[in-house]
Design an enzyme around this catalytic site. Structure first.
Site, PDB file in Angstrom:
ATOM      1  N   ASP A  41       0.816  -1.213   0.000  1.00 33.59           N
ATOM      2  CA  ASP A  41       0.000   0.000   0.000  1.00 33.59           C
ATOM      3  C   ASP A  41       0.853   1.268   0.000  1.00 33.59           C
ATOM      4  O   ASP A  41       0.504   2.274  -0.607  1.00 33.59           O
ATOM      5  CB  ASP A  41      -0.921   0.031   1.225  1.00 33.59           C
ATOM      6  CG  ASP A  41      -1.988  -1.043   1.129  1.00 33.59           C
ATOM      7  OD1 ASP A  41      -2.172  -1.593   0.027  1.00 33.59           O
ATOM      8  OD2 ASP A  41      -2.607  -1.344   2.171  1.00 33.59           O
ATOM      9  N   GLU A 117      -4.269 -30.244 -20.586  1.00 33.53           N
ATOM     10  CA  GLU A 117      -4.397 -29.266 -19.492  1.00 33.53           C
ATOM     11  C   GLU A 117      -5.811 -29.310 -18.927  1.00 33.53           C
ATOM     12  O   GLU A 117      -6.708 -29.875 -19.549  1.00 33.53           O
ATOM     13  CB  GLU A 117      -4.062 -27.870 -20.027  1.00 33.53           C
ATOM     14  CG  GLU A 117      -5.095 -27.360 -21.008  1.00 33.53           C
ATOM     15  CD  GLU A 117      -4.537 -26.359 -22.020  1.00 33.53           C
ATOM     16  OE1 GLU A 117      -3.354 -26.468 -22.396  1.00 33.53           O
ATOM     17  OE2 GLU A 117      -5.307 -25.481 -22.433  1.00 33.53           O
ATOM     18  N   LYS A 119      -9.624 -28.408 -17.950  1.00 27.29           N
ATOM     19  CA  LYS A 119     -10.706 -27.645 -18.557  1.00 27.29           C
ATOM     20  C   LYS A 119     -11.347 -26.834 -17.436  1.00 27.29           C
ATOM     21  O   LYS A 119     -12.059 -27.359 -16.592  1.00 27.29           O
ATOM     22  CB  LYS A 119     -11.734 -28.577 -19.189  1.00 27.29           C
ATOM     23  CG  LYS A 119     -12.844 -27.857 -19.914  1.00 27.29           C
ATOM     24  CD  LYS A 119     -13.683 -28.840 -20.718  1.00 27.29           C
ATOM     25  CE  LYS A 119     -14.720 -28.145 -21.576  1.00 27.29           C
ATOM     26  NZ  LYS A 119     -15.724 -27.427 -20.811  1.00 27.29           N
ATOM     27  N   ASP A 121     -13.651 -24.469 -15.337  1.00 29.34           N
ATOM     28  CA  ASP A 121     -15.094 -24.297 -15.369  1.00 29.34           C
ATOM     29  C   ASP A 121     -15.454 -22.852 -15.038  1.00 29.34           C
ATOM     30  O   ASP A 121     -15.790 -22.512 -13.907  1.00 29.34           O
ATOM     31  CB  ASP A 121     -15.739 -25.256 -14.369  1.00 29.34           C
ATOM     32  CG  ASP A 121     -17.181 -25.526 -14.726  1.00 29.34           C
ATOM     33  OD1 ASP A 121     -17.627 -25.043 -15.789  1.00 29.34           O
ATOM     34  OD2 ASP A 121     -17.855 -26.218 -13.954  1.00 29.34           O
ATOM     35  N   GLU A 178     -10.028 -18.258 -19.530  1.00 29.19           N
ATOM     36  CA  GLU A 178     -11.221 -18.503 -18.731  1.00 29.19           C
ATOM     37  C   GLU A 178     -11.153 -17.665 -17.458  1.00 29.19           C
ATOM     38  O   GLU A 178     -10.118 -17.636 -16.796  1.00 29.19           O
ATOM     39  CB  GLU A 178     -11.214 -19.998 -18.363  1.00 29.19           C
ATOM     40  CG  GLU A 178     -12.554 -20.567 -18.086  1.00 29.19           C
ATOM     41  CD  GLU A 178     -13.305 -20.980 -19.346  1.00 29.19           C
ATOM     42  OE1 GLU A 178     -12.787 -20.791 -20.468  1.00 29.19           O
ATOM     43  OE2 GLU A 178     -14.435 -21.475 -19.185  1.00 29.19           O
ATOM     44  N   CYS A 418     -49.053 -19.809   7.319  1.00 31.13           N
ATOM     45  CA  CYS A 418     -47.882 -20.493   7.871  1.00 31.13           C
ATOM     46  C   CYS A 418     -48.220 -21.957   8.160  1.00 31.13           C
ATOM     47  O   CYS A 418     -49.217 -22.241   8.829  1.00 31.13           O
ATOM     48  CB  CYS A 418     -47.449 -19.806   9.165  1.00 31.13           C
ATOM     49  SG  CYS A 418     -46.158 -20.703  10.036  1.00 31.13           S
ATOM     50  N   CYS A 421     -48.217 -22.235  12.256  1.00 37.25           N
ATOM     51  CA  CYS A 421     -49.111 -21.512  13.167  1.00 37.25           C
ATOM     52  C   CYS A 421     -50.336 -20.969  12.450  1.00 37.25           C
ATOM     53  O   CYS A 421     -51.167 -20.310  13.065  1.00 37.25           O
ATOM     54  CB  CYS A 421     -48.364 -20.387  13.878  1.00 37.25           C
ATOM     55  SG  CYS A 421     -47.984 -19.006  12.785  1.00 37.25           S
ATOM     56  N   CYS A 436     -43.726 -15.673   7.789  1.00 37.03           N
ATOM     57  CA  CYS A 436     -44.690 -15.695   8.871  1.00 37.03           C
ATOM     58  C   CYS A 436     -44.210 -14.642   9.858  1.00 37.03           C
ATOM     59  O   CYS A 436     -43.063 -14.685  10.298  1.00 37.03           O
ATOM     60  CB  CYS A 436     -44.700 -17.073   9.534  1.00 37.03           C
ATOM     61  SG  CYS A 436     -45.514 -17.061  11.132  1.00 37.03           S
ATOM     62  N   CYS A 441     -44.724 -17.724  16.646  1.00 38.36           N
ATOM     63  CA  CYS A 441     -44.849 -18.914  15.798  1.00 38.36           C
ATOM     64  C   CYS A 441     -43.913 -20.001  16.325  1.00 38.36           C
ATOM     65  O   CYS A 441     -42.707 -19.793  16.419  1.00 38.36           O
ATOM     66  CB  CYS A 441     -44.481 -18.547  14.365  1.00 38.36           C
ATOM     67  SG  CYS A 441     -44.354 -19.951  13.265  1.00 38.36           S
TER      68      CYS A 441
HETATM   69  P1  AMP Z   1     -18.054 -26.363 -23.630  1.00 38.86           P
HETATM   70  O1  AMP Z   1     -18.509 -25.062 -23.035  1.00 38.86           O
HETATM   71  O2  AMP Z   1     -18.330 -27.546 -22.771  1.00 38.86           O
HETATM   72  O3  AMP Z   1     -18.454 -26.513 -25.062  1.00 38.86           O
HETATM   73  O4  AMP Z   1     -16.467 -26.297 -23.637  1.00 38.86           O
HETATM   74  C1  AMP Z   1     -15.795 -25.357 -24.406  1.00 38.86           C
HETATM   75  C2  AMP Z   1     -15.266 -24.292 -23.504  1.00 38.86           C
HETATM   76  O5  AMP Z   1     -14.334 -24.818 -22.594  1.00 38.86           O
HETATM   77  C3  AMP Z   1     -14.473 -23.263 -24.227  1.00 38.86           C
HETATM   78  O6  AMP Z   1     -15.316 -22.301 -24.803  1.00 38.86           O
HETATM   79  C4  AMP Z   1     -13.633 -22.676 -23.134  1.00 38.86           C
HETATM   80  O7  AMP Z   1     -14.313 -21.563 -22.581  1.00 38.86           O
HETATM   81  C5  AMP Z   1     -13.611 -23.739 -22.064  1.00 38.86           C
HETATM   82  N1  AMP Z   1     -12.267 -24.152 -21.644  1.00 38.86           N
HETATM   83  C6  AMP Z   1     -11.905 -24.310 -20.349  1.00 38.86           C
HETATM   84  N2  AMP Z   1     -10.633 -24.668 -20.234  1.00 38.86           N
HETATM   85  C7  AMP Z   1     -10.126 -24.737 -21.485  1.00 38.86           C
HETATM   86  C8  AMP Z   1      -8.835 -25.047 -22.009  1.00 38.86           C
HETATM   87  N3  AMP Z   1      -7.820 -25.379 -21.195  1.00 38.86           N
HETATM   88  N4  AMP Z   1      -8.686 -25.000 -23.335  1.00 38.86           N
HETATM   89  C9  AMP Z   1      -9.721 -24.673 -24.150  1.00 38.86           C
HETATM   90  N5  AMP Z   1     -10.962 -24.372 -23.718  1.00 38.86           N
HETATM   91  C10 AMP Z   1     -11.176 -24.408 -22.394  1.00 38.86           C
HETATM   92 ZN    ZN Z   2     -45.838 -19.280  11.756  1.00 42.82          ZN
END
Ligand code: AMP
Ligand code: ZN
Length: 680
Positions: A41, A117, A119, A121, A178, A418, A421, A436, A441
């Site tokens: 900071d 690698e 995938k 989410d 992602e 409710c 009650c 409620c 109650c």
């Molecule tokens: P889906 O949504 O199941 O059709 O999967 C495709 C999506 O997986 C892509 O559009 C990416 O956003 C995502 N994704 C996540 N990790 C990876 C990765 N390591 N390489 C490529 N796509 C990835």
């Molecule tokens: Zn109640």
């Protein structure tokens, strides 16, 4: 953390920026900071000051330029340089073997090198850098066009605002990746929602994509998003293309070396598909140990020239495939909906389904949160429903499967009274929850007592939900104070109550009287007051009843206490039966004192009241506050006419404005404060 950096007088703006960038990188990309936040900071402030004095020297990639304070009206639509495609999916070894065969045929190679690698989410993004500067960030959108969310991506501190692509001969580049929330941040986010009685988000993926579209960049920043960059879709070079970019693994390494969070360390390169399959399985076994959610692995042909040879369909590239992990989803039948009454009177519909196994647990009951959720999902009794349970997240109903209906399904009727009650239910404007509001109650009384004794509240061991219900039915418990006058001798001889367990229960109840004040505040179950808020409140007062003297404005001056929270606390302390209950609890010997160090009366600041606002430069806020108390002064939680001194640091906000309007308050700087307490 050790103080590693000596105090060098850094005068050069660019040096300061490099220092800050380096430490952001250590913190946000490597996850291994070597500088205390406080010192970071200091550097940050020094830079801000220099830039304020030399506005002409501010650059777009300065660490100070991430923060945007303005709200965005909308996100313009922008075209991707190369369409963002989806991925082909595979679910087992056979699928992968089949894909490998197609790849080898298409590329006319005997054996192909694969890079594997995780995938991630989350929500996909595309970033464009030009002349080493981040110039645009976009969501995937429909794959051809997305939303320009540059302002939000700049809030993600692991995304470099500038990166030396020029060192690789690259003038313009589009990279893909992602955005996601770690499991920990996701949980924190949902806990906050729960404190406000809002339904939690189903999974980190929804949370990530929702976060990217928030119109308030400061809120985006607070969500602590992460970004993994894993693909280069396009680049324009100044001269000869750099050989690093001839392979996918080379690209990941370049991104990593340039300061991006790329899966450089998570990826493995294999010759042939067998090892790929094994690696995917290994990774799946460890998926719960990762700090973020992944829903599979992505296998990519490593040679970029082979990728080009294989090309793509309109839907996905032929050179990559997703290996999806076992779904944490299942289908089951919705048999009934029960309506439960919570301790605040909120009516929660709970779906009863035929029990199913998902990700190692059996699920039979699923919260539907409120009436809106039932309507939104169009659920009917007798429907087949899709149930998901992601990671440690509570299970939820994704949707019903109307195509499987046979016509016997019945609409779900939300009660008007409710279920416990029978009193009329009410819904506040702008809320989705029916309540409620009958304070007596029985369901609410029982739930309030259950909450009171629970582990995070008063932690009365051996009490537990079942006993509360039993004692309530037997008439031993009527309200919270009755916990402390439980007729223990009448429990003797009851099933499950031996001498030992009665002794244990007695001492657990007795010990709870000495719990710290914040636990009691949390235990009272005031709406919107979670553990964090309870701690803030406890720290701001000497005695619980002090809260009954605070105005909503004074409450709002406390950290993290917003309008809704303040109103709820205020109301709680205006209710005579609540005040009576607190009086009874004090008589019963419960601790209502905050246990803050008692200020001794003879100190230099005796009788004086203090409040700090803004960031102090020489002292830590907590140290400064301790000094006030040591010298007999008192800390207030908000600006009021009772305040003697407001100590103003940098970036002071509304407290300062307010204090200026009250003439008797002395507004002093940190230096003046130090003088006042004789530390200068
Ligand atoms: P889906 O949504 O199941 O059709 O999967 C495709 C999506 O997986 C892509 O559009 C990416 O956003 C995502 N994704 C996540 N990790 C990876 C990765 N390591 N390489 C490529 N796509 C990835
Ligand atoms: Zn109640």
């Amino acid at each position: 953390m050790k103080h590693l950096l000596p105090e060098i007088p850094v005068t050069e703006i660019e040096d300061l920026r490099d220092i800050l960038r380096f430490h952001e990188y250590r913190y946000y990309v490597l996850d291994s900071p070597i500088l205390a936040d406080f010192e970071y900071d200091q550097f940050y402030k020094a830079l801000e000051k220099l830039e304020a004095n030399n506005p002409g020297l501010i650059t777009a990639d300065s660490p100070t330029q991430r923060v945007a304070s303005t709200l965005t009206a909308s996100f313009p639509t922008v075209a991707h340089l190369v369409p963002m495609l989806s991925l082909e999916n595979s679910y087992n070894a056979d699928d992968l073997l089949d894909w490998d065969r197609r790849v080898r045929e298409g590329s006319k190679e005997k054996s192909v090198e694969y890079s594997v690698e995780p995938k991630f989410d989350g929500a996909s993004i595309s970033l464009i850098y030009e002349d080493d500067l981040l110039v645009r960030a976009a969501t995937r959108g429909d794959g051809v066009q997305g939303d320009d969310i540059t302002i939000n991506i700049r809030q993600i501190r692991s995304v470099p605002l500038s990166a030396k692509f020029s060192a690789y001969g690259i003038q313009q580049i589009e990279i893909r990746g992602e955005v996601l929330l770690t499991k920990k941040n996701f949980k924190r986010f949902n806990d906050k929602l729960a404190e406000q009685n809002l339904p939690p988000l189903a999974n980190p993926r929804n949370a990530a994509s929702g976060s990217l579209r928030i119109k308030d960049p400061a809120e985006v920043r607070r969500r602590n998003l992460e970004a993994f960059l894993y693909h280069i879709s396009y680049h324009i070079d100044n001269g000869e293309p750099n050989s690093t970019l001839l392979t996918h693994s080379g690209s990941l390494k370049m991104l990593w070396d340039l300061g991006f969070r790329s899966p450089e360390h998570e990826k493995r390169v294999f010759n042939g598909i067998q090892d790929v399959i094994e690696y995917c399985r290994e990774f799946e076994a460890g998926r719960d140990d990762l700090p973020y959610e992944i829903d599979g692995m992505v296998v990519k042909v490593n040679e970029v020239s082979l990728q080009e040879k294989l090309g793509m369909t309109t839907h996905h590239p032929r050179w990559a495939i997703a290996f999806k992990f076992k779904a944490r989803q299942a289908t089951s039948r919705l048999r009934a909906v029960e309506f439960q009454v919570g301790r605040t009177g909120a009516i929660t519909p709970v779906a009863k389904i035929d029990p199913v196994h998902i990700g190692g647990v059996t699920v039979g009951s699923i919260s539907l949160f409120n009436e809106e959720v039932i309507k939104e999902k169009g659920l009917r009794l007798g429907d087949m429903v899709l149930v998901e349970r992601a990671g440690d997240v509570i299970p939820y109903i994704v949707k019903s499967l109307p195509e499987l209906r046979n016509g016997d399904e019945q609409p779900i009727k939300f009660p008007q009274r409710c279920p416990q009650c029978q009193s009329q239910l009410f819904k506040e404007e702008g809320e989705a929850v029916w309540r409620c509001i009958n304070i007596d109650c029985p369901a609410q009384v029982v739930e309030r007592i259950i909450h009171f004794v629970s582990k995070d509240a008063m932690d009365i061991r051996n009490f537990g939900e079942a006993n509360v219900r039993k004692f309530y039915e037997m008439g031993f418990l009527t309200d919270i104070p009755s916990i402390y006058s439980l007729p223990l001798d009448r429990l003797r001889g009851m099933e499950g109550f031996g001498e030992k367990s009665i002794t244990n229960l007695t001492s657990a109840i007795e010990n709870s009287k000495q719990q710290p004040l914040y636990r009691l505040i949390f235990a009272l179950g005031i709406r919107y007051v979670g553990e964090t808020t309870a701690k803030t409140l406890a720290q701001s007062i000497d005695h619980l009843m002090d809260l009954s003297k605070l105005s909503t404005e004074e409450l709002q001056n406390m950290e993290d206490v917003g309008v809704k929270v303040a109103a709820s606390i205020y109301q709680f302390f205006r209710n005579p039966s609540n005040l009576q209950m607190l009086g009874e609890l004090e008589k019963l010997g419960l601790n209502l004192q905050s246990g803050k160090k008692q200020s001794f009366t003879g100190g230099a600041l005796a009788g004086q009241t203090f409040l700090f606002t803004g960031t102090l430069n020489r002292l830590k806020r907590s140290d400064a506050e301790a000094m006030v108390e040591e010298q007999g002064g008192k800390l207030l939680s908000g600006v009021s006419s009772k305040l003697n001194y407001l100590v103003v640091g940098d970036d002071a906000g509304s407290k300062l404005e307010k204090a200026k309007k009250i003439s008797q308050i002395h507004i002093i700087s940190e230096e003046e404060f130090l003088k006042l307490i004789g530390k200068d």
